[in-house]
Design an enzyme around this catalytic site. Structure first.
Site, PDB file in Angstrom:
ATOM      1  N   ALA A 100      44.627  40.825  41.145  1.00  0.00           N
ATOM      2  CA  ALA A 100      43.311  40.262  41.450  1.00  0.00           C
ATOM      3  C   ALA A 100      43.493  38.758  41.626  1.00  0.00           C
ATOM      4  O   ALA A 100      44.439  38.171  41.088  1.00  0.00           O
ATOM      5  CB  ALA A 100      42.365  40.551  40.302  1.00  0.00           C
ATOM      6  N   GLU A 159      47.327  48.759  40.162  1.00  0.00           N
ATOM      7  CA  GLU A 159      46.165  49.642  39.997  1.00  0.00           C
ATOM      8  C   GLU A 159      45.761  50.293  41.332  1.00  0.00           C
ATOM      9  O   GLU A 159      45.433  51.479  41.375  1.00  0.00           O
ATOM     10  CB  GLU A 159      45.000  48.842  39.401  1.00  0.00           C
ATOM     11  CG  GLU A 159      45.283  48.418  37.971  1.00  0.00           C
ATOM     12  CD  GLU A 159      44.277  47.431  37.417  1.00  0.00           C
ATOM     13  OE1 GLU A 159      44.094  46.352  38.017  1.00  0.00           O
ATOM     14  OE2 GLU A 159      43.662  47.733  36.387  1.00  0.00           O
ATOM     15  N   GLU A 187      48.084  41.434  32.815  1.00  0.00           N
ATOM     16  CA  GLU A 187      46.792  40.800  32.530  1.00  0.00           C
ATOM     17  C   GLU A 187      46.728  40.101  31.177  1.00  0.00           C
ATOM     18  O   GLU A 187      46.123  39.036  31.045  1.00  0.00           O
ATOM     19  CB  GLU A 187      45.647  41.843  32.629  1.00  0.00           C
ATOM     20  CG  GLU A 187      45.315  42.270  34.042  1.00  0.00           C
ATOM     21  CD  GLU A 187      46.170  43.416  34.564  1.00  0.00           C
ATOM     22  OE1 GLU A 187      47.167  43.790  33.910  1.00  0.00           O
ATOM     23  OE2 GLU A 187      45.836  43.945  35.631  1.00  0.00           O
ATOM     24  N   GLY A 197      46.071  44.184  39.580  1.00  0.00           N
ATOM     25  CA  GLY A 197      45.268  44.962  40.524  1.00  0.00           C
ATOM     26  C   GLY A 197      46.098  45.619  41.620  1.00  0.00           C
ATOM     27  O   GLY A 197      45.674  46.624  42.188  1.00  0.00           O
TER      28      GLY A 197
HETATM   29  N1  CAA Z   1      45.836  35.337  42.569  1.00  0.00           N
HETATM   30  C1  CAA Z   1      45.708  34.241  43.345  1.00  0.00           C
HETATM   31  N2  CAA Z   1      46.738  33.633  43.976  1.00  0.00           N
HETATM   32  C2  CAA Z   1      47.949  34.187  43.799  1.00  0.00           C
HETATM   33  C3  CAA Z   1      48.156  35.330  43.005  1.00  0.00           C
HETATM   34  C4  CAA Z   1      47.022  35.917  42.385  1.00  0.00           C
HETATM   35  N3  CAA Z   1      47.112  37.046  41.651  1.00  0.00           N
HETATM   36  N4  CAA Z   1      49.477  35.619  43.009  1.00  0.00           N
HETATM   37  C5  CAA Z   1      50.073  34.683  43.779  1.00  0.00           C
HETATM   38  N5  CAA Z   1      49.160  33.826  44.253  1.00  0.00           N
HETATM   39  C6  CAA Z   1      49.384  32.669  45.136  1.00  0.00           C
HETATM   40  C7  CAA Z   1      50.029  31.529  44.363  1.00  0.00           C
HETATM   41  O1  CAA Z   1      49.058  30.781  43.667  1.00  0.00           O
HETATM   42  C8  CAA Z   1      50.666  30.754  45.500  1.00  0.00           C
HETATM   43  O2  CAA Z   1      49.659  30.008  46.153  1.00  0.00           O
HETATM   44  P1  CAA Z   1      49.966  28.481  46.607  1.00  0.00           P
HETATM   45  O3  CAA Z   1      51.062  28.614  47.628  1.00  0.00           O
HETATM   46  O4  CAA Z   1      48.661  28.034  47.184  1.00  0.00           O
HETATM   47  O5  CAA Z   1      50.395  27.756  45.379  1.00  0.00           O
HETATM   48  C9  CAA Z   1      51.116  31.850  46.468  1.00  0.00           C
HETATM   49  O6  CAA Z   1      50.337  33.000  46.140  1.00  0.00           O
HETATM   50  C10 CAA Z   1      52.580  32.200  46.322  1.00  0.00           C
HETATM   51  O7  CAA Z   1      52.817  32.534  44.951  1.00  0.00           O
HETATM   52  P2  CAA Z   1      53.939  31.830  44.034  1.00  0.00           P
HETATM   53  O8  CAA Z   1      54.228  30.451  44.553  1.00  0.00           O
HETATM   54  O9  CAA Z   1      53.514  31.964  42.617  1.00  0.00           O
HETATM   55  O10 CAA Z   1      55.182  32.777  44.356  1.00  0.00           O
HETATM   56  P3  CAA Z   1      56.412  33.061  43.391  1.00  0.00           P
HETATM   57  O11 CAA Z   1      57.412  33.781  44.225  1.00  0.00           O
HETATM   58  O12 CAA Z   1      56.855  31.831  42.698  1.00  0.00           O
HETATM   59  O13 CAA Z   1      55.842  34.071  42.275  1.00  0.00           O
HETATM   60  C11 CAA Z   1      54.576  35.958  41.443  1.00  0.00           C
HETATM   61  C12 CAA Z   1      55.359  35.344  42.633  1.00  0.00           C
HETATM   62  C13 CAA Z   1      55.534  36.226  40.301  1.00  0.00           C
HETATM   63  C14 CAA Z   1      53.965  37.269  41.925  1.00  0.00           C
HETATM   64  C15 CAA Z   1      53.490  34.961  41.003  1.00  0.00           C
HETATM   65  O14 CAA Z   1      52.759  34.551  42.130  1.00  0.00           O
HETATM   66  C16 CAA Z   1      52.542  35.520  40.002  1.00  0.00           C
HETATM   67  O15 CAA Z   1      52.869  35.635  38.838  1.00  0.00           O
HETATM   68  N6  CAA Z   1      51.306  35.909  40.433  1.00  0.00           N
HETATM   69  C17 CAA Z   1      50.297  36.396  39.563  1.00  0.00           C
HETATM   70  C18 CAA Z   1      50.578  37.838  39.140  1.00  0.00           C
HETATM   71  C19 CAA Z   1      49.507  38.344  38.184  1.00  0.00           C
HETATM   72  O16 CAA Z   1      49.386  37.842  37.083  1.00  0.00           O
HETATM   73  N7  CAA Z   1      48.736  39.369  38.595  1.00  0.00           N
HETATM   74  C20 CAA Z   1      47.698  39.943  37.809  1.00  0.00           C
HETATM   75  C21 CAA Z   1      46.386  39.288  38.102  1.00  0.00           C
HETATM   76  S1  CAA Z   1      45.129  39.804  36.990  1.00  0.00           S
HETATM   77  C22 CAA Z   1      44.514  41.256  37.579  1.00  0.00           C
HETATM   78  O17 CAA Z   1      45.029  41.819  38.533  1.00  0.00           O
HETATM   79  C23 CAA Z   1      43.321  41.736  36.845  1.00  0.00           C
HETATM   80  C24 CAA Z   1      42.804  43.070  37.172  1.00  0.00           C
HETATM   81  O18 CAA Z   1      43.401  44.105  36.937  1.00  0.00           O
HETATM   82  C25 CAA Z   1      41.466  43.189  37.660  1.00  0.00           C
END
Ligand code: CAA
Length: 265
Positions: free
Chosen positions: A70, A118, A138, A115
């Protein structure tokens, strides 16, 4: 059908279509607009199926991510009420994948976190590339899965495995995901995975579409029932399908030693 969406694309190829989340710069993160567009698209496919599709491939744009979860930026300023509505919207989308009258294969390229994991689990089964990474991280963000992860993961890989993953929030490489039964098949590249998924849909489509869609809905319904209740649902639909053209055609073709010509009726 209208395929002019901002954050998703739907491309039809004969009897099948490929639905992609196309926010590559944000690793296809799911914001409210993606959910709204997915809901509109999947509702149309479920209720009207204007192009008479027989199968769907669900994937993410690019090679790096299927869906990285998400949208954390959007979630960071949500009130509890907005977060509740966001979860319900995401859950509605997840249910629509289950309610489609044809199979949906999740093709996971790269990250399928939160998400993303999911949504993949809402499809009928998951194919993945060697670079795929799954996880429900999460709790690392101070929240819990909200698009079905607390419910579907345990049903797919068992409650203890699901708890260990959700409590630690750790990532899962594709080999472990396959070992746990989350992933059905692994491929070297995204192209190989997509062409294998199409071949699988072709193989399924050679069978009675009515029987396949009935098996899908009976299996999904039974997932929430006791074995006794589930067997009753199975018997009811087993009986019901004997009134269909496809059942008469399939059994006649067998006895007449010819290929069946199913109509999905
Ligand atoms: N939401 C918003 N933006 C996201 C994102 C997310 N879940 N995942 C990645 N991005 C964005 C980053 O902010 C980045 O944007 P900018 O270039 O503007 O800075 C871009 O995508 C590229 O990402 P990274 O620079 O972080 O890429 P990386 O290769 O260094 O890392 C990753 C990749 C490990 C997937 C890392 O992006 C990450 O940890 N993302 C979040 C993963 C996460 O925690 N997901 C769960 C979300 S909570 C959820 O899903 C709740 C639910 O069930 C309802």
């Amino acid at each position: 059908m209208n395929t002019k969406f901002e954050t998703i694309t739907l491309e039809q190829n004969g009897d099948f279509a490929t639905l992609s989340v196309s926010r590559e710069k944000s690793l296809n993160a799911l914001n409210a607009l993606v959910h709204t567009e997915l809901k509109e698209c999947l509702t149309l496919l479920k209720d009207d199926n204007p192009d008479n599709l027989r199968g769907l491939i669900f994937t993410g744009a690019g090679d790096k991510a299927f869906i990285a979860g998400a949208d954390i930026v959007e979630m960071s300023s949500m009130t509890p009420e907005q977060a509740f509505n966001f979860a319900v919207l995401g859950q509605d989308v997840s249910l629509l994948f289950e309610e489609l009258p044809f199979p949906a294969i999740a093709c996971v390229n790269g990250f399928a976190l939160g998400g993303g994991c999911e949504m993949a689990m809402s499809c009928d089964f998951i194919y993945a590339t060697e670079t795929a990474v799954f996880g429900q991280p999460e709790v690392k963000l101070g929240l819990i899965p909200g698009f079905g992860g607390t419910q579907r993961l345990a049903k797919l890989i068992g409650r203890n495995n699901a708890k260990e993953l959700i409590y630690t929030g750790r990532n899962l490489k594709v080999d472990e995901a396959k070992e746990l039964g989350l992933v059905v098949k692994v491929f070297a590249t995204k192209d190989e995975m997509l062409s294998a998924a199409t071949k699988t849909l072709e193989k399924i489509n050679a069978n009675s579409p009515l029987a396949v869609s009935t098996a899908k809905s009976v299996m999904n319904e039974g997932n929430d029932l006791t074995i006794t209740e589930g067997l009753k649902v199975e018997a009811k639909h087993f009986g019901g399908i004997f009134a269909s053209y496809d059942m008469k055609e399939g059994t006649s073709a067998f006895t007449e030693k010819r290929k069946a010509n199913f109509k999905g009726e």
